[in-house]
Scaffold this active site. Structure first.
Site, short mmCIF file in Angstrom:
data_model
loop_
_atom_site.label_atom_id
_atom_site.label_comp_id
_atom_site.label_asym_id
_atom_site.label_seq_id
_atom_site.Cartn_x
_atom_site.Cartn_y
_atom_site.Cartn_z
N SER A 163 36.23 53.91 -2.06
CA SER A 163 37.42 53.64 -2.52
C SER A 163 38.35 53.99 -1.50
O SER A 163 37.97 54.83 -0.67
CB SER A 163 37.65 54.27 -3.82
OG SER A 163 39.08 54.31 -4.31
N TYR A 176 38.35 61.98 -9.19
CA TYR A 176 37.89 60.55 -8.77
C TYR A 176 37.93 60.64 -7.20
O TYR A 176 37.02 60.29 -6.43
CB TYR A 176 38.97 59.58 -9.39
CG TYR A 176 38.45 58.26 -9.00
CD1 TYR A 176 37.68 57.84 -9.59
CD2 TYR A 176 39.22 57.51 -7.81
CE1 TYR A 176 37.17 56.30 -9.24
CE2 TYR A 176 38.93 56.30 -7.62
CZ TYR A 176 37.81 55.76 -8.44
OH TYR A 176 37.41 54.40 -8.09
N SER A 179 35.08 62.47 -5.88
CA SER A 179 33.62 61.69 -5.99
C SER A 179 33.49 60.78 -5.15
O SER A 179 32.25 60.51 -4.77
CB SER A 179 33.61 61.32 -7.55
OG SER A 179 34.63 60.18 -7.77
N LYS A 180 34.43 59.90 -4.78
CA LYS A 180 34.51 58.92 -3.92
C LYS A 180 34.28 59.32 -2.45
O LYS A 180 33.71 58.81 -1.72
CB LYS A 180 35.61 58.05 -3.72
CG LYS A 180 35.61 57.38 -5.29
CD LYS A 180 34.51 56.32 -5.38
CE LYS A 180 34.54 55.41 -6.53
NZ LYS A 180 33.03 54.57 -6.76
N ILE A 209 42.34 46.94 -6.84
CA ILE A 209 41.66 45.73 -7.24
C ILE A 209 41.84 45.48 -8.84
O ILE A 209 42.03 46.43 -9.62
CB ILE A 209 39.92 45.90 -6.83
CG1 ILE A 209 39.82 46.33 -5.53
CG2 ILE A 209 39.25 44.59 -7.40
CD1 ILE A 209 40.33 45.29 -4.38
#
Length: 272
Positions: A163, A176, A179-180, A209
């Site tokens: 991401s 998040y 994690s990415k 997206i």
């Protein structure tokens, strides 16, 4: 020869021949594992691969994909965070096809509740990390071991969906971002470890997206896009990511590994 004997002889000869043809057909096509296949990007990826005659074994936690997929598609209900589901996913594909040529790690989750970094809970951190990072890491490990058994110079391709959050701070969903960023390091590590075996490992960093994950913040991103955040002034589509995935696992880039590809409408460009 009696009719019954003739039929039995034909059957005995035909069934092995059909099996040989089936095995030859399998060997002519690539076999890809795709996680998160019930979501926007995962479904689009599976659809793109199937359109290009690549067999797909897809996994997600939903009972089924949102709509039927045409082609050689097998659906497995499973939880990426559970070791037994990852093992069953890989072993089932090997049992059916005898090999794995590609892995596309799409499955991922956002925090259930967006909280300021100073209020982030361990429960939320564990929920996100167990799927996005830990699950991706150990599924990649299992699939890579299977790919090592493949013949030929180029034994496989692995594509991780990271991401723009891997390098962009969002203090209301820190788990998040972390994690990415971890997925990006997973890409680098496996690219380094597997290059000598002809297994290419790359990642795609999607931008904004239009998926279920971003639906709740659509108004926010509509405003940012309209305000000039992106050089390409539109939302990204799952199909944009799927096209990049296909290029990476098609074999068209056999000398590319450890690469991060930004599919983000130019978000990554530093502009004044």
């Amino acid at each position: 020869m009696a009719k019954g004997h003739s039929l039995r002889w034909a059957t005995e000869k035909t069934i092995p021949f059909v099996r040989i043809l089936y095995r030859m057909a399998i060997e002519m096509h690539k076999i890809a594992l795709v996680t998160g296949v019930a979501g926007g990007i995962g479904f689009a990826a599976a659809e793109k691969l199937l359109e290009n005659d690549i067999a797909v074994v897809g996994m997600d936690i939903a009972d089924s994909p949102p709509r039927p997929l045409a082609g050689d598609f097998t659906y497995v209900k499973g939880d990426l965070s559970k070791a037994e589901d990852r093992e069953s996913f890989v072993s089932g594909a090997l049992e059916k096809y005898g090999r794995i040529d590609a892995l596309v790690n799409v499955a991922g989750v956002a925090p259930r509740v967006r909280a300021d970094l100073l209020e982030m809970s361990e429960e939320s951190y564990d929920f996100v990390m167990n799927i996005n990072t830990k699950g991706t890491l150990f599924l990649t490990q299992a699939a890579a071991k299977a790919m090592l058994q493949n013949s030929g110079e180029n034994k496989g391709n692995i594509v991780n969906i990271s991401s723009m959050s891997a390098y962009t701070s969002s203090v209301n969903r820190g788990e998040y971002c972390i994690s990415k960023a971890g997925v990006s390091m997973i890409t680098a590590l496996f690219a380094d470890r597997l290059a000598e075996y002809g297994i290419m490992v790359n990642e795609i960093r999607p931008g904004i997206i239009a998926t279920g994950m971003t639906e709740k913040v659509k108004a926010k991103y509509d405003g940012l896009i309209n305000g000039g955040l992106l050089p390409v002034k539109r939302w990204g589509r799952p199909e944009d990511i799927a096209s990049a995935i296909y290029v990476l696992i098609s074999g068209a880039l056999p000398y590319v590994t450890g690469q991060s590809i930004d599919v983000d409408g130019g978000f990554h460009i530093q502009r004044l």
